[in-house]
Design an enzyme around this catalytic site. Structure first.
Site, mmCIF file in Angstrom:
data_model
loop_
_atom_site.group_PDB
_atom_site.id
_atom_site.type_symbol
_atom_site.label_atom_id
_atom_site.label_comp_id
_atom_site.label_asym_id
_atom_site.label_seq_id
_atom_site.Cartn_x
_atom_site.Cartn_y
_atom_site.Cartn_z
ATOM 1 N N MET A 1 -77.212 -45.055 36.988
ATOM 2 C CA MET A 1 -76.756 -44.064 37.970
ATOM 3 C C MET A 1 -77.620 -42.794 37.942
ATOM 4 O O MET A 1 -77.853 -42.176 38.978
ATOM 5 C CB MET A 1 -75.299 -43.672 37.713
ATOM 6 C CG MET A 1 -74.314 -44.842 37.571
ATOM 7 S SD MET A 1 -74.389 -46.032 38.897
ATOM 8 C CE MET A 1 -73.590 -45.128 40.182
ATOM 9 N N GLY A 2 -78.059 -42.390 36.735
ATOM 10 C CA GLY A 2 -78.887 -41.175 36.637
ATOM 11 C C GLY A 2 -78.084 -39.885 36.728
ATOM 12 O O GLY A 2 -78.567 -38.880 37.266
ATOM 13 N N ASN B 1 -71.833 -36.101 25.678
ATOM 14 C CA ASN B 1 -72.500 -37.384 25.906
ATOM 15 C C ASN B 1 -73.915 -37.297 25.354
ATOM 16 O O ASN B 1 -74.807 -36.765 25.998
ATOM 17 C CB ASN B 1 -72.501 -37.695 27.408
ATOM 18 C CG ASN B 1 -73.160 -39.022 27.719
ATOM 19 O OD1 ASN B 1 -73.637 -39.710 26.816
ATOM 20 N ND2 ASN B 1 -73.194 -39.381 28.988
ATOM 21 N N CYS C 1 -76.832 -40.909 27.148
ATOM 22 C CA CYS C 1 -77.163 -41.431 28.478
ATOM 23 C C CYS C 1 -78.558 -42.065 28.464
ATOM 24 O O CYS C 1 -79.535 -41.405 28.112
ATOM 25 C CB CYS C 1 -77.129 -40.340 29.534
ATOM 26 S SG CYS C 1 -77.705 -40.987 31.131
ATOM 27 N N LYS D 1 -70.045 -38.720 22.092
ATOM 28 C CA LYS D 1 -70.189 -40.106 22.564
ATOM 29 C C LYS D 1 -71.538 -40.671 22.147
ATOM 30 O O LYS D 1 -72.592 -40.111 22.445
ATOM 31 C CB LYS D 1 -70.026 -40.192 24.076
ATOM 32 C CG LYS D 1 -69.985 -41.650 24.550
ATOM 33 C CD LYS D 1 -69.423 -41.778 25.937
ATOM 34 C CE LYS D 1 -69.353 -43.229 26.374
ATOM 35 N NZ LYS D 1 -68.868 -43.358 27.740
ATOM 36 N N VAL E 1 -68.470 -47.150 22.360
ATOM 37 C CA VAL E 1 -69.868 -46.847 22.565
ATOM 38 C C VAL E 1 -70.183 -46.650 24.055
ATOM 39 O O VAL E 1 -69.436 -47.081 24.919
ATOM 40 C CB VAL E 1 -70.780 -48.000 22.063
ATOM 41 C CG1 VAL E 1 -70.745 -48.086 20.571
ATOM 42 C CG2 VAL E 1 -70.417 -49.363 22.714
ATOM 43 N N THR F 1 -73.253 -47.318 27.087
ATOM 44 C CA THR F 1 -73.935 -48.548 27.499
ATOM 45 C C THR F 1 -75.116 -48.853 26.565
ATOM 46 O O THR F 1 -75.709 -47.964 25.966
ATOM 47 C CB THR F 1 -74.463 -48.401 28.935
ATOM 48 O OG1 THR F 1 -75.329 -47.257 29.002
ATOM 49 C CG2 THR F 1 -73.331 -48.225 29.913
ATOM 50 N N GLY G 1 -66.067 -50.126 25.512
ATOM 51 C CA GLY G 1 -67.062 -51.195 25.572
ATOM 52 C C GLY G 1 -66.387 -52.540 25.756
ATOM 53 O O GLY G 1 -65.834 -53.096 24.811
ATOM 54 N N GLY G 2 -66.362 -53.024 26.982
ATOM 55 C CA GLY G 2 -65.874 -54.377 27.236
ATOM 56 C C GLY G 2 -64.373 -54.547 27.172
ATOM 57 O O GLY G 2 -63.873 -55.639 26.872
HETATM 58 C C1 DHB Z 1 -75.181 -42.570 33.055
HETATM 59 C C2 DHB Z 1 -75.065 -43.707 32.323
HETATM 60 C C3 DHB Z 1 -74.557 -43.629 31.061
HETATM 61 O O1 DHB Z 1 -74.379 -44.708 30.272
HETATM 62 C C4 DHB Z 1 -74.192 -42.394 30.573
HETATM 63 O O2 DHB Z 1 -73.746 -42.246 29.360
HETATM 64 C C5 DHB Z 1 -74.297 -41.277 31.326
HETATM 65 C C6 DHB Z 1 -74.808 -41.371 32.568
HETATM 66 C C7 DHB Z 1 -75.778 -42.545 34.372
HETATM 67 O O3 DHB Z 1 -76.747 -43.277 34.607
HETATM 68 O O4 DHB Z 1 -75.354 -41.722 35.184
#
Ligand code: DHB
Length: 304
Positions: A73-74, A131, A134, A174, A203, A205, A259-260
């Protein structure tokens, strides 16, 4: 009345199940706080939020298959000034139905984490989730480092945040899934030594997963198709991380498992490995807000 309540970082929850960050960032098309407060989620988690507004990565950035989802997603979100302006209304909405408001924050420097945490605390949120994991931001073709894999950087971020909001604030950190148990234990030691940290969310991703369609083309069109992996496939990894962290962290640091998780059984499994509460993302995105009541009734069927 049976009591399913729990407590994370000193925040009381009616039961252990809530949404994960990434499912409510207040963008068009997202699940909104108004929708979440109408579900039985135990808390409302918004974010991750960043200091400046971000449009997120372009193209196809989410893909789900039977046993996993991928996202890149960013960090799309309207940015800190928007949240600052609206925190009080968001808190009023969630507290109005007896739910705490949690916010996930993502900085690009220790100073940004401190600023995001400070404004969140001033805005009245009940818990700040830092977080540090990411995997999906890139600058000039290079992937940004994932902060949690660098114990010195974790130390620097936590120190800076503690200086800004004080050691008593309610903070969870996180983490990404670690394939090196040695580094995970080093990070656990840093968390343990910082009184600011009341909980760990494990966790996030798994970074840089990849999947292709039958013609060999990647489903995700950003960053050569690399994306964070979530969903059912992540569960044994998440459980392993929770179990390791539980063995190293003191009892006054709670663990939020993620997670899952898609069935009542998964909630029970995470709790049995040491989590006090759990979060869902893929299950919520794929099945919609009714997933909370379905999973909670499955959970209650198991625990009685
Ligand atoms: C996004 C993805 C993640 O796993 C995270 O922790 C934070 C942001 C993302 O791409 O927006």
């Amino acid at each position: 009345m049976l009591d399913y309540s729990t407590n994370v970082a000193g925040v009381k929850l009616e039961h252990p199940l809530m949404n994960a960050a990434g499912t409510c960032r207040l963008l068009a098309g997202d699940l909104s706080i108004r929708e979440l407060v109408r579900t039985p989620t135990a808390a409302v988690m918004i974010g991750s939020i960043t200091v400046t507004p971000r449009e997120g990565n372009p193209g196809n950035v989410y893909w789900a298959d039977n046993f996993y989802s991928l996202n890149s997603m960013g960090l799309p979100n309207p940015g800190l000034p928007y949240y600052e302006k609206n925190f009080h209304e968001m808190v009023a909405l969630t507290h109005g139905v007896g739910k705490p408001l949690f916010v996930s924050v993502a900085g690009f420097t220790p100073h940004e984490y401190a600023l995001l945490a400070l404004k969140s605390v001033k805005g009245g949120v009940d818990l700040v989730e830092l977080n540090l994991s990411c995997p999906n931001t890139w600058e000039g073709g290079n992937q940004n480092r994932i902060a949690c894999f660098y114990p010195e950087l974790v130390f620097a971020i936590l120190g800076r945040v503690k200086r800004e909001i004080g050691a008593d604030a309610k903070v969870s950190v996180k983490l990404a899934p670690f394939s090196d148990p040695g580094i995970l234990s080093e990070v656990a030691q840093v968390l343990k030594d910082t009184p600011l940290v009341k909980a760990v969310t494990a966790v996030n991703t798994f970074p840089n997963a990849f999947a292709v369609d039958p013609s060999g083309t990647s489903w995700i069109t950003f960053a050569d198709g690399f994306a964070g992996l979530a969903g059912t496939a992540l569960k044994p990894i998440g459980l392993g991380q929770v179990k390791q962290l539980r063995s190293w962290l003191p009892n006054n640091v709670d663990i939020i498992g993620v997670g899952g998780i898609s069935r009542g059984r998964d909630i029970v499994d995470y709790l049995s490995c040491g989590a006090k509460a759990v979060q869902i993302a893929t299950a919520l995105l794929e099945r919609g807000p009714n997933v909370f009541s379905t999973m909670l009734s499955e959970y209650i069927d198991i625990v009685g």
